[in-house]
Design a protein around this motif. Structure first.
Motif, PDB file in Angstrom:
ATOM      1  N   GLN A   1       0.834  -1.212   0.000  1.00  0.00           N
ATOM      2  CA  GLN A   1       0.000   0.000   0.000  1.00  0.00           C
ATOM      3  C   GLN A   1       0.864   1.256   0.000  1.00  0.00           C
ATOM      4  OE1 GLN A   1      -3.075  -1.274   3.157  1.00  0.00           O
ATOM      5  NE2 GLN A   1      -4.155   0.291   1.986  1.00  0.00           N
ATOM      6  N   LEU A   2       0.312   2.314  -0.611  1.00  0.00           N
ATOM      7  CA  LEU A   2       0.995   3.596  -0.679  1.00  0.00           C
ATOM      8  C   LEU A   2       0.659   4.420   0.555  1.00  0.00           C
ATOM      9  CD1 LEU A   2       2.650   5.745  -2.239  1.00  0.00           C
ATOM     10  CD2 LEU A   2       0.494   6.469  -3.299  1.00  0.00           C
ATOM     11  N   VAL A   3       1.687   4.906   1.233  1.00  0.00           N
ATOM     12  CA  VAL A   3       1.538   5.796   2.380  1.00  0.00           C
ATOM     13  C   VAL A   3       2.294   7.079   2.072  1.00  0.00           C
ATOM     14  CG1 VAL A   3       1.992   6.126   4.840  1.00  0.00           C
ATOM     15  CG2 VAL A   3       1.380   3.851   3.969  1.00  0.00           C
ATOM     16  N   CYS A   4       1.611   8.219   2.180  1.00  0.00           N
ATOM     17  CA  CYS A   4       2.247   9.522   1.993  1.00  0.00           C
ATOM     18  C   CYS A   4       2.344  10.197   3.351  1.00  0.00           C
ATOM     19  CB  CYS A   4       1.436  10.386   1.030  1.00  0.00           C
ATOM     20  SG  CYS A   4       1.419   9.779  -0.673  1.00  0.00           S
ATOM     21  N   ALA A   5       3.538  10.655   3.703  1.00  0.00           N
ATOM     22  CA  ALA A   5       3.778  11.251   5.017  1.00  0.00           C
ATOM     23  C   ALA A   5       4.635  12.492   4.867  1.00  0.00           C
ATOM     24  CB  ALA A   5       4.454  10.250   5.941  1.00  0.00           C
ATOM     25  N   GLY A   6       4.488  13.418   5.803  1.00  0.00           N
ATOM     26  CA  GLY A   6       5.304  14.619   5.801  1.00  0.00           C
ATOM     27  C   GLY A   6       6.437  14.520   6.804  1.00  0.00           C
ATOM     28  N   MET A   7       7.646  14.874   6.380  1.00  0.00           N
ATOM     29  CA  MET A   7       8.830  14.810   7.248  1.00  0.00           C
ATOM     30  C   MET A   7       8.962  13.423   7.859  1.00  0.00           C
ATOM     31  SD  MET A   7       8.727  18.572   9.088  1.00  0.00           S
ATOM     32  CE  MET A   7      10.311  18.353   9.898  1.00  0.00           C
ATOM     33  N   ALA A   8       8.930  12.426   7.025  1.00  0.00           N
ATOM     34  CA  ALA A   8       9.055  11.038   7.496  1.00  0.00           C
ATOM     35  C   ALA A   8      10.496  10.800   7.935  1.00  0.00           C
ATOM     36  CB  ALA A   8       8.668  10.072   6.386  1.00  0.00           C
ATOM     37  N   GLY A   9      10.695  10.539   9.203  1.00  0.00           N
ATOM     38  CA  GLY A   9      12.033  10.281   9.718  1.00  0.00           C
ATOM     39  C   GLY A   9      12.466   8.850   9.451  1.00  0.00           C
ATOM     40  N   GLU A  10      13.706   8.550   9.808  1.00  0.00           N
ATOM     41  CA  GLU A  10      14.271   7.229   9.535  1.00  0.00           C
ATOM     42  C   GLU A  10      13.497   6.129  10.261  1.00  0.00           C
ATOM     43  OE1 GLU A  10      16.094   4.382   7.777  1.00  0.00           O
ATOM     44  OE2 GLU A  10      16.456   6.475   7.233  1.00  0.00           O
ATOM     45  N   GLU A  11      13.005   6.420  11.467  1.00  0.00           N
ATOM     46  CA  GLU A  11      12.258   5.404  12.217  1.00  0.00           C
ATOM     47  C   GLU A  11      10.980   5.010  11.484  1.00  0.00           C
ATOM     48  OE1 GLU A  11      10.314   4.674  16.668  1.00  0.00           O
ATOM     49  OE2 GLU A  11      11.448   6.509  16.240  1.00  0.00           O
ATOM     50  N   LEU A  12      10.256   6.004  10.958  1.00  0.00           N
ATOM     51  CA  LEU A  12       9.034   5.712  10.217  1.00  0.00           C
ATOM     52  C   LEU A  12       9.349   4.981   8.918  1.00  0.00           C
ATOM     53  CD1 LEU A  12       6.011   5.918   9.745  1.00  0.00           C
ATOM     54  CD2 LEU A  12       6.341   8.254   8.900  1.00  0.00           C
ATOM     55  N   LEU A  13      10.412   5.392   8.250  1.00  0.00           N
ATOM     56  CA  LEU A  13      10.811   4.721   7.010  1.00  0.00           C
ATOM     57  C   LEU A  13      11.120   3.249   7.271  1.00  0.00           C
ATOM     58  CD1 LEU A  13      13.104   7.516   5.523  1.00  0.00           C
ATOM     59  CD2 LEU A  13      10.969   6.707   4.512  1.00  0.00           C
ATOM     60  N   GLU A  14      11.806   2.974   8.379  1.00  0.00           N
ATOM     61  CA  GLU A  14      12.134   1.594   8.718  1.00  0.00           C
ATOM     62  C   GLU A  14      10.872   0.803   9.060  1.00  0.00           C
ATOM     63  OE1 GLU A  14      14.029  -1.882   9.220  1.00  0.00           O
ATOM     64  OE2 GLU A  14      14.823  -0.042   8.314  1.00  0.00           O
ATOM     65  N   MET A  15       9.945   1.418   9.766  1.00  0.00           N
ATOM     66  CA  MET A  15       8.688   0.741  10.092  1.00  0.00           C
ATOM     67  C   MET A  15       7.927   0.382   8.820  1.00  0.00           C
ATOM     68  SD  MET A  15       7.553   3.148  13.315  1.00  0.00           S
ATOM     69  CE  MET A  15       5.882   2.517  13.347  1.00  0.00           C
TER      70      MET A  15
END
Length: 287
Positions: free
Chosen positions: A91-105
């Motif tokens: 699934q596509l998730v669009c996020a603002g200021m996605a930090g490394e922790e969110l990217l890894e999740m």
């Protein structure tokens, strides 16, 4: 405009509430979550059904205090894990200021994460409500008019280029402090004065108003001590900011750190900019 999609808007501030309404106006099937206190919002009681979304939109910034979902309009606190665990791989998730922790999740769950705040088109457009909000703060806080005020802008990126001409249009006498020669040339091409950054403390004493746009400390003890009495400093930089706040407090310098101005000054316009940027991401993803 995209054909009708199933879109979830999860968490955020008035920008995301406006975004949900704008998406619905475009004919999409919109589901909101963790936005209960937003004006006119009707939210889902849970994340059930989010795995059928064509796109899920997280706020700007996506993470709040403690790494939880940034959701100041939510009735309670929510973890990012709670949101991402409700989705299916791919699934596509669009996020603002996605930090490394969110990217890894997102990687661990096989999700496709795109940071809309990293997009140049949003950065350029976001500078407009930020600049207007910065003008509003100055007009509310200064005991003088912007007309004929001496104003310094530190840094001359997208925001400085939006702010400088607007200040000049109000009759302010505007200078720009920038390290790069091309930035100073750009300022001069707009009819603004320019200076380097190497001797900033030597000439800060002449300004009524100083805007900082650089997200690293450029106004330390020496620079703050050089400011004229009753000068106002407005820090527009994202975290960690550009002002030594402890030194400012000790010296009695008035500093306003104006974070997230687009969401405060013009949430509907800011929501529209996010919507357009998400559309571009979805188009590039062949959705």
């Amino acid at each position: 405009m995209l054909r009708a999609k199933n879109i979830w808007v999860v968490g955020g501030d008035p920008r995301q509430a406006a975004l949900a309404a704008l998406l619905a106006d475009d004919g999409h099937s919109v589901h909101s979550y963790a936005l209960e206190r937003g004006e006119g919002m009707q939210c889902e009681p849970s994340m059930a059904g989010a795995d059928r979304a064509d796109c899920l939109i997280l706020p700007l910034p996506a993470a709040g205090p403690g790494g939880r979902l940034n959701a100041p309009l939510a009735a309670g606190e929510h973890g990012l894990e709670e949101v991402l665990d409700a989705l299916r791989p791919g699934q596509l998730v669009c996020a603002g200021m996605a930090g490394e922790e969110l990217l890894e999740m997102a990687r661990e769950r096989g999700l496709i994460l795109r940071d809309y705040f990293a997009r140049e088109e949003l950065a350029v457009m976001n500078a407009i409500p930020t600049a207007e909000g910065a003008l509003q703060i100055a007009m509310e806080e200064l005991p003088i008019t912007l007309h004929d005020a001496r104003v310094l802008i530190i840094g001359f990126g997208r925001l400085g280029r939006a702010l400088g001409p607007r200040l000049r249009g109000l009759g302010a006498r505007v200078w720009v402090a920038a390290r790069r020669y091309e930035q100073r040339a750009a300022a001069e091409s707009m009819g603004l004065g320019s200076e380097g950054m190497d001797r900033l403390s030597d000439w800060l004493c002449s300004y009524d108003l100083v805007y900082n746009t650089v997200p690293s400390t450029v106004l330390g003890v020496e620079e703050l001590a050089a400011l004229k009495e009753r000068a106002l400093v407005i820090d527009l930089a994202s975290r960690p900011g550009g002002v030594d706040m402890d030194a400012a407090a000790a010296l009695g310098v008035r500093v306003i750190w104006a974070l997230s101005l687009p969401g405060k000054a013009a949430p509907v316009t800011s929501g529209r900019y996010i919507k357009n940027t998400v559309y571009h991401i979805m188009e590039e993803s062949d959705l």
